[in-house]
Design an enzyme around this catalytic site. Structure first.
Site, short mmCIF file in Angstrom:
data_model
loop_
_atom_site.label_atom_id
_atom_site.label_comp_id
_atom_site.label_asym_id
_atom_site.label_seq_id
_atom_site.Cartn_x
_atom_site.Cartn_y
_atom_site.Cartn_z
N GLY A 110 0.83 -1.21 0.00
CA GLY A 110 0.00 0.00 0.00
C GLY A 110 0.86 1.25 0.00
N GLY A 121 3.06 1.63 3.65
CA GLY A 121 3.89 0.44 3.85
C GLY A 121 4.94 0.29 2.76
CB THR A 139 -7.52 -4.76 -1.06
OG1 THR A 139 -6.77 -3.57 -0.77
CG2 THR A 139 -7.45 -5.72 0.13
CG ASP A 143 -7.14 -11.96 4.47
OD1 ASP A 143 -6.88 -11.19 5.41
OD2 ASP A 143 -8.29 -12.09 4.00
CB THR A 201 -5.23 6.89 12.03
OG1 THR A 201 -5.79 8.15 11.69
CG2 THR A 201 -6.36 6.01 12.53
CG ASP A 202 -4.89 12.20 12.95
OD1 ASP A 202 -5.50 11.39 12.22
OD2 ASP A 202 -4.54 13.34 12.57
CD GLU A 203 -9.24 9.71 9.95
OE1 GLU A 203 -10.43 9.36 9.95
OE2 GLU A 203 -8.58 9.88 8.91
CE1 TYR A 219 -8.58 3.59 8.59
CE2 TYR A 219 -8.87 5.90 9.20
CZ TYR A 219 -8.05 4.83 8.93
OH TYR A 219 -6.68 4.98 8.99
CB ALA A 220 -12.02 6.77 13.31
CE LYS A 237 -5.51 1.80 11.80
NZ LYS A 237 -4.59 0.81 11.17
CG ASN A 288 -5.22 13.42 6.90
OD1 ASN A 288 -5.65 12.93 7.94
ND2 ASN A 288 -6.01 13.72 5.88
P1 NAD Z 1 -3.51 1.74 1.86
O1 NAD Z 1 -4.98 1.54 1.75
O2 NAD Z 1 -2.78 2.50 0.80
O3 NAD Z 1 -2.76 0.33 2.00
C1 NAD Z 1 -3.29 -0.72 2.76
C2 NAD Z 1 -2.60 -2.01 2.30
O4 NAD Z 1 -3.10 -3.07 3.13
C3 NAD Z 1 -2.89 -2.38 0.86
O5 NAD Z 1 -1.69 -2.77 0.21
C4 NAD Z 1 -3.87 -3.54 0.97
O6 NAD Z 1 -3.78 -4.45 -0.13
C5 NAD Z 1 -3.43 -4.17 2.27
N1 NAD Z 1 -4.50 -4.94 2.91
C6 NAD Z 1 -5.79 -4.58 3.12
N2 NAD Z 1 -6.48 -5.56 3.71
C7 NAD Z 1 -5.58 -6.58 3.90
C8 NAD Z 1 -5.69 -7.89 4.48
N3 NAD Z 1 -6.86 -8.35 4.96
N4 NAD Z 1 -4.58 -8.65 4.51
C9 NAD Z 1 -3.38 -8.21 4.03
N5 NAD Z 1 -3.25 -7.00 3.44
C10 NAD Z 1 -4.33 -6.19 3.39
O7 NAD Z 1 -3.31 2.42 3.29
P2 NAD Z 1 -2.18 3.43 3.79
O8 NAD Z 1 -2.64 4.82 3.56
O9 NAD Z 1 -0.88 2.98 3.27
O10 NAD Z 1 -2.27 3.16 5.37
C11 NAD Z 1 -1.45 2.16 5.99
C12 NAD Z 1 -1.72 2.18 7.48
O11 NAD Z 1 -1.46 3.48 8.01
C13 NAD Z 1 -3.17 1.85 7.84
O12 NAD Z 1 -3.16 1.04 8.99
C14 NAD Z 1 -3.78 3.22 8.14
O13 NAD Z 1 -4.83 3.10 9.08
C15 NAD Z 1 -2.59 3.95 8.72
N6 NAD Z 1 -2.61 5.43 8.57
C16 NAD Z 1 -2.81 6.00 7.35
C17 NAD Z 1 -2.76 7.40 7.24
C18 NAD Z 1 -2.94 8.08 5.90
O14 NAD Z 1 -3.00 9.32 5.84
N7 NAD Z 1 -3.00 7.35 4.77
C19 NAD Z 1 -2.52 8.19 8.35
C20 NAD Z 1 -2.32 7.56 9.59
C21 NAD Z 1 -2.35 6.18 9.69
#
Ligand code: NAD
Length: 342
Positions: free
Chosen positions: A10, A13, A40, A61, A125-127, A149-150, A153, A178
């Site tokens: 994602g 990551g 996904t 998964d 997340t801060d949410e 979502y929040a 988390k 964010n």
């Molecule tokens: P993203 O949606 O871009 O990536 C999520 C990844 O998880 C994807 O590669 C997806 O294929 C994988 N995934 C989903 N369900 C899965 C499952 N059941 N098994 C294995 N893999 C699975 O999300 P992101 O923006 O990269 O966020 C990553 C993490 O950081 C999340 O936990 C999110 O809550 C947290 N976060 C995001 C933000 C933001 O601004 N994007 C801010 C703070 C925290």
């Protein structure tokens, strides 16, 4: 060290994995990484290096207990990014959020216990704190999440903390504001608006655009995660903020300026249900304990991000116009999985 990174295909990551493999985190020059990702609609194999002897990719998964029981032995640490991450999707349907974010975290932590994994970082997340009109949240504020979502988390944070308190698992939790940067799925605000501008489309702005978010470049977030992985304390929560507070309207105007458009492209749309007004983090703890400070000024980071989308239509156009699916998804409960070196 051998590190398992869930959700490593994602947005955030994959940035963490690419930076680690490129030598961006001191002390991890020899760390080997296994990425576990379900691919996904949000996951994309091409976000990861095409070939690296220190990287293994497992398509599977995080809710699959059998897979995790087989995969985890031999790993020293886990960074858990995998989640359903888009608030709007959770408003339409929350089931996948509860399944992956809550159930998947519990399954993963059980497998970590069984395999004797020494260190876990759970990415949140801060949410989870809700919405705040003035001031900022420190890590002791109560959790008052507003979107499904929040809430999912927040639930996963509490499960992670309980595995430290009950079982003594060495787990830290990070809560970041964010993120923005390259490789973010075009369903999220900044890439949606940039790609719409590049394609001559309108910008659908929620409500009056006065919602405030704190924006942090993904590279600053990932550097903070590496610090927590190496030096964070067990059972400890770390806010990761220090970004810029901006209204959605301000972001929209900046993007319009960077893309050479004018404000006639703004199209006001009905506000998101339960839309939080403002998020703001107090990140004193991670600054004082771990020496974290963000490095990328917002104006530069945003301009670089717009330039990246302008230069990489081959990445975002298929994601945006095919509904984002970049690979097959595992069937629920199916323990079969494939591992490849990428
Ligand atoms: P993203 O949606 O871009 O990536 C999520 C990844 O998880 C994807 O590669 C997806 O294929 C994988 N995934 C989903 N369900 C899965 C499952 N059941 N098994 C294995 N893999 C699975 O999300 P992101 O923006 O990269 O966020 C990553 C993490 O950081 C999340 O936990 C999110 O809550 C947290 N976060 C995001 C933000 C933001 O601004 N994007 C801010 C703070 C925290």
């Amino acid at each position: 060290m051998r590190l398992l990174v869930t959700g490593g295909a994602g947005f955030i990551g994959s940035h963490f994995v690419r930076t680690l493999l490129a030598g961006g985190y001191a002390g991890h020059e020899r760390t080997r990484v296994t990425v576990l990702d379900k691919l996904t609609y949000a996951g994309n194999r091409t976000n990861l290096p095409p070939s690296d002897a220190r990287l293994d990719f497992v398509h599977g998964d995080v809710c699959d207990a059998r897979l995790l029981r087989e995969l985890l032995p031999g790993h020293d640490a886990v960074v858990h990014f995998a989640a359903e991450s888009h608030v709007d999707r959770s408003v339409h349907s929350a089931a996948a959020f509860v399944r992956t974010n809550v159930g998947g975290t519990q399954v993963l932590l059980d497998a970590c216990l069984a395999a004797g994994v020494e260190r876990v970082v759970h990415i949140s997340t801060d949410e989870v704190y809700g919405s705040i009109a003035d001031g900022s949240w420190d890590e002791d504020r109560p959790l008052l999440p507003n979107s499904p979502y929040a809430a999912s988390k927040a639930s996963s944070d509490l499960i992670a903390r309980s595995y430290w308190r009950t079982h003594g698992l060495d787990v830290s939790i990070t809560r970041c504001s964010n993120n923005y940067g390259p490789f973010q799925h075009p369903e999220k605000l900044i890439p949606l608006f940039v790609t719409n501008l590049l394609e001559g489309e309108d910008l659908p702005l929620y409500g009056d655009g006065r919602n405030v978010r704190e924006w942090l470049h993904v590279d600053d977030h990932c550097r903070a995660i590496a610090l927590v992985l190496d030096r964070g304390r067990a059972g400890r929560i770390y806010n990761i903020g220090g970004g810029d507070e901006r209204t959605n309207l301000d972001i929209t105007r900046r993007l319009i300026g960077l893309c050479g458009a004018d404000e006639s492209v703004i199209r006001r749309v009905t506000d998101r249900k339960g839309h939080d007004l403002r998020y703001a983090l107090d990140e004193t703890r991670i600054r004082e304990e771990l020496g974290y400070a963000p490095r990328i000024p917002f104006a530069r980071g945003l301009a670089d991000t717009v330039a990246w989308y302008r230069d990489n239509p081959g990445w975002w156009k298929p994601v945006k116009h095919r509904g984002g699916s970049s690979g097959p998804t595992s069937e629920e409960g199916n323990a079969s999985w494939t591992s490849t070196r990428v």
